[in-house]
Structure formats: structure tokens, C-alpha cells
Design a protein around this motif. Structure first.
Motif, PDB file in Angstrom:
ATOM      1  N   LEU A 122     -16.429 -21.322  15.412  1.00  0.00           N
ATOM      2  CA  LEU A 122     -17.396 -20.306  15.218  1.00  0.00           C
ATOM      3  C   LEU A 122     -17.025 -19.022  15.980  1.00  0.00           C
ATOM      4  N   LEU A 123     -16.172 -19.057  16.556  1.00  0.00           N
ATOM      5  CA  LEU A 123     -15.321 -17.749  17.120  1.00  0.00           C
ATOM      6  C   LEU A 123     -15.439 -16.833  15.915  1.00  0.00           C
ATOM      7  N   GLY A 124     -14.379 -17.218  15.259  1.00  0.00           N
ATOM      8  CA  GLY A 124     -13.824 -16.189  14.057  1.00  0.00           C
ATOM      9  C   GLY A 124     -15.371 -16.071  12.967  1.00  0.00           C
ATOM     10  N   TRP A 125     -16.114 -16.659  13.154  1.00  0.00           N
ATOM     11  CA  TRP A 125     -17.371 -16.604  11.788  1.00  0.00           C
ATOM     12  C   TRP A 125     -17.817 -15.563  12.409  1.00  0.00           C
ATOM     13  N   ALA A 301     -28.087 -19.726  10.716  1.00  0.00           N
ATOM     14  CA  ALA A 301     -26.781 -19.604  11.448  1.00  0.00           C
ATOM     15  C   ALA A 301     -26.428 -20.556  12.522  1.00  0.00           C
ATOM     16  N   VAL A 302     -27.405 -20.756  13.204  1.00  0.00           N
ATOM     17  CA  VAL A 302     -27.894 -21.953  14.227  1.00  0.00           C
ATOM     18  C   VAL A 302     -27.501 -23.114  13.829  1.00  0.00           C
ATOM     19  N   LEU A 308     -21.525 -27.783  11.070  1.00  0.00           N
ATOM     20  CA  LEU A 308     -20.515 -28.429  12.169  1.00  0.00           C
ATOM     21  C   LEU A 308     -20.338 -28.886  13.056  1.00  0.00           C
ATOM     22  N   LEU A 309     -20.632 -28.970  13.927  1.00  0.00           N
ATOM     23  CA  LEU A 309     -20.710 -29.436  15.627  1.00  0.00           C
ATOM     24  C   LEU A 309     -21.460 -30.745  15.307  1.00  0.00           C
ATOM     25  N   LEU A 310     -22.178 -31.355  14.685  1.00  0.00           N
ATOM     26  CA  LEU A 310     -22.271 -32.599  14.070  1.00  0.00           C
ATOM     27  C   LEU A 310     -20.739 -33.898  13.383  1.00  0.00           C
ATOM     28  N   ALA A 364     -27.962 -18.877  24.101  1.00  0.00           N
ATOM     29  CA  ALA A 364     -28.778 -20.143  23.658  1.00  0.00           C
ATOM     30  C   ALA A 364     -28.499 -20.414  22.555  1.00  0.00           C
ATOM     31  N   ASP A 365     -27.544 -19.259  21.826  1.00  0.00           N
ATOM     32  CA  ASP A 365     -27.390 -19.821  20.055  1.00  0.00           C
ATOM     33  C   ASP A 365     -27.322 -21.215  20.525  1.00  0.00           C
TER      34      ASP A 365
END
Length: 426
Positions: A122-125, A301-302, A308-310, A364-365
């Protein structure tokens, strides 16, 4: 309408809308009411209905109303975490420490790694995920831990629905989840550690140990009716002290309960208290949690982040439990059922990410993506586990004496929080 009227309108919505949706849509098979309350909060929040009908949102959920709701939600969740600390029972875990240690460490460690990798992706995206006050390691560890968390109270509700809570399989799963519950709060304390205030935090822990020793001596001398009142005063004091030390009032609430012996309170009354907290005040926390969601990075995006997290959460949990099953020689299909039940999220995970949001470690996202992940993972549990349990007979053997009773010699050897404070065994 005055502020009181608007507050009561908000309370009608908080209790009425989720319940009607849950009952009319017949969602009880797929999700507990708390999941629907969270989803309703997301829909009613600023990102969906608030964006479509800003006048509605600004009127019903004005700053004054939100402030009042937050006060109710803070106390509700403190009570719930306090009860969880009281009911934390490590005796059965210690009695089967090899099995529980292997399973709990893999069930927590593997999804923690998977979730941390997802956080790095996520940080790299793109930007918009990491909070303003977070170091990268805090964000990565926080999101990774959110993917690894097991929601023990929701797990109990689901196992009651599946009729396995009091069976050997259910008791095994509770032991694994209880051990992970301790790790969650330990990791949270590390994430919240403020090196500028580390002296104050260490002083808090030192004073807490001394105060807890005195508190326990006092509680032993009191009648049960007085213990309830004194316990609530202790809860508020510990929450305040932890928050002032730079940790979080939730850490204080958990510690306040962890040093209390469960035997000091009638179990029936404790069960009723938990039920009434869930019924009367926790809906405010669940729905107000949904109101905190945000979509500034874009709705698509959210949802991609939530997917991805799931994948990291469910895949990591199933992989970790499968490895444990191979090491311990479990029967065929056990790892599947245990893994899906242990990946249940919702309550504790939502408390965890609320703390990360409060401390500005996530945005919040990210909070919204984690909430969506928690809701979907919890809703998948019963539909995927129930058919496998029916096919295998659901481990329907009655609870054995070893599962129902605690071995006295192993209990005496148990190192628990209370024993470390005052040298006694609970």
C-alpha cells in the motif's frame, strides 16, 4: 430541534436502522448484529449518505451530537475490554502450552507477516494510507497486526451459533484465541511507545504494578456487591493513567481487568453484564466507528486495498493454522475449520484500528479498508465452516473431564498477571 432532540434522533437511528436491516434481510446466519451495525455506520457516514445528503449528516451527526456519542462509545468499549481482561483465563492454555504455543504463534505470526507485506505494498502503491504521526514501521506493524487479530468475543458468538462452544473443538479454539489476545495488546503497547515519553510510560507501568497489588488486597476484603463499584472506579483510573502516560485508555482498561480474578465475581452476573453492555451501549461504538470512515483516496482504491488486506488476513491465518496442524498431527479438515474461525475479525480488531486512527498512525481511508476487510472476513466464517462441521459431525463428542476442569497442579504452576503482582495464584 434542540441538541437533546437531535441526540435522541441519532440514537433512534443507531439502534433502529441496523436492527431492521438485520432482521428484515435475515442476515443472522451470515453475520452477528454488530457487523450490520458497523456497515450501517459506514453507509450513514460522511463518505456515502453524508456526501449525498450533507444537510442530513450535518444536522443529525453534528459536532455536538458526535461528541456526546463519543463519550458513550468510549465508556462502552472500556467496559467491554475490562470484562475481556477479567475473563482472560490462561490456566487451560498453560496446561496445554506446547499445542497452544505452536498453534497461536503460527496463527498470529503468519498473517502478521502477510499483512505487513500488504501494508508495504500500500505504501508503494500511492499516498494517503499512512497517518501523519506514524513512522513507516508503526504503520506496517499496525496494519499487519490488524490482519492477524482474532476477535474473541465475536468468535464466541459464532461458535455458539455453530453449537461447538462447549465441545472439545470449541474449547481448543478458545485457548488459541486467548493466547493471541495477549499478544495483540503487547504489540499495541510497542506500536504506541513514544520515545519522547518513554520515561513516563515506564513510570506508569511501575506505579500500576504497585497500585494493582494494593487494589487486589482491597478487593479480597470486600463483599462482591462492593467489588463491582470499586472495580469500575479502578477501570476509570487505569484508563486515565494509561492515556496520560501516552499509551491509550484501552491499554489501561485491559490491564485493569487482567489483574482481577474472575472468581471474585459471580459468573452469571458477569455474563449478564457483558450481554447488557453489548445490547445497551456498544451499538453506539459500532455505529460511531462506521461514521469515522473516509474515501479521500477514492472509493475504488479503498475497495482494492480492502481486498488486498482480506487476502493477506484470510490467507495468512489459514496458512499458519495449516502449518500448525501438520506439526501437531491434526485430523483431516481440522485446520480448515479452526483457521476460518480464528480469522474472525470485527470487535477486537475494530477497537485496535480505532486506536491506530486516534493516534494518527493510519488515515481514515486505511481505517475504512480495514473495516471492510473485517466485516467481509467475519461474514464468510459461518457459511464456510458450517458445511464442513456438518460433514465431519462437528466434533460432537461431549466435553471431557480434562476439557471441563482445570488440573490443580498445572493451575498452581500458571504464571499469570495477578501472581506476578502479589505472589498469589488465582
Amino acid at each position: 430541534m434542540n441538541s437533546t432532540d437531535i441526540f435522541l434522533v441519532a440514537m433512534m437511528i443507531i439502534f433502529g436502522a441496523p436492527y431492521l436491516i438485520w432482521r428484515l434481510a435475515r442476515l443472522d446466519y451470515y453475520a452477528p448484529l454488530v457487523v450490520v451495525q458497523i456497515l450501517t455506520g459506514i453507509v450513514l457516514g460522511p463518505g456515502i449518505l453524508g456526501a449525498a445528503f450533507p444537510h442530513y449528516y450535518d444536522t443529525v451527526f453534528s459536532g455536538t451530537v458526535i461528541q456526546a456519542l463519543n463519550g458513550v462509545a468510549w465508556w462502552a468499549v472500556m467496559l467491554f475490554v475490562w470484562i475481556a481482561g477479567i475473563e482472560l483465563d490462561l490456566a487451560q492454555v498453560w496446561a496445554r502450552r506446547r499445542e497452544c504455543g505452536i498453534t497461536a504463534s503460527l496463527a498470529l505470526g503468519v498473517p502478521l507477516v502477510f499483512g505487513s507485506i500488504a501494508a508495504i505494498m500500500l505504501l508503494g502503491w500511492q499516498g494517503g494510507w499512512i497517518g501523519a504521526a506514524a513512522a513507516p514501521w508503526q504503520f506496517v506493524l499496525g496494519v499487519g497486526m490488524a490482519c492477524a487479530v482474532t476477535a474473541l468475543p465475536i468468535l464466541i458468538l459464532l461458535m455458539e451459533k455453530l453449537a461447538i462452544l462447549r465441545l472439545p473443538l470449541g474449547q481448543r479454539i478458545l485457548r488459541y484465541a486467548s493466547l493471541d489476545d495477549i499478544a495483540i495488546w503487547a504489540v499495541l503497547a510497542v506500536i504506541l511507545l513514544d520515545w519522547e515519553r518513554v520515561g513516563r510510560q515506564l513510570l506508569f507501568l511501575l506505579l500500576f504494578v504497585c497500585a494493582a497489588w494494593l487494589f487486589r488486597r482491597l478487593m479480597r476484603r470486600l463483599a462482591e456487591s462492593d467489588r463491582w463499584y470499586v472495580g469500575l472506579i479502578w477501570l476509570a483510573a487505569c484508563g486515565l493513567a494509561a492515556d496520560r502516560a501516552g499509551l491509550h485508555y484501552m491499554v489501561g482498561a485491559f490491564l485493569a481487568g487482567a489483574v482481577i480474578d474472575r472468581e471474585w465475581f459471580d459468573q452469571t452476573r458477569m455474563d449478564l453484564l457483558r450481554h447488557h453492555v453489548l445490547l445497551v451501549v456498544m451499538p453506539v461504538f459500532f455505529l460511531s466507528t462506521g461514521l469515522r470512515t473516509g474515501w479521500s483516496v477514492g472509493g475504488a482504491a479503498v475497495f482494492v486495498a480492502a481486498g488486498l488486506l482480506l487476502l493477506a488476513s484470510v490467507g495468512g491465518k489459514l496458512a499458519g493454522v495449516h502449518i500448525a496442524g501438520r506439526l501437531l498431527g491434526w485430523g483431516r479438515g481440522e485446520a480448515w475449520s479452526i483457521g476460518w474461525l480464528l480469522q474472525t475479525k470485527a470487535l477486537i480488531m475494530i477497537i485496535f484500528v480505532n486506536i491506530l486512527l486516534d493516534r494518527h498512525l493510519i488515515t481514515a481511508d486505511t481505517f475504512t479498508a480495514l473495516l471492510l476487510m473485517a466485516v467481509v472476513s467475519t461474514m464468510l466464517t459461518v457459511p464456510l465452516v458450517a458445511p464442513r462441521l456438518r460433514a465431519s459431525g462437528g466434533d460432537r463428542q461431549p466435553l471431557s473431564l480434562d476439557d471441563a476442569a482445570r488440573p490443580a497442579d498445572e493451575m498452581n504452576a500458571l504464571p499469570n498477571a495477578a501472581a506476578l503482582i502479589d505472589g498469589t495464584s488465582t
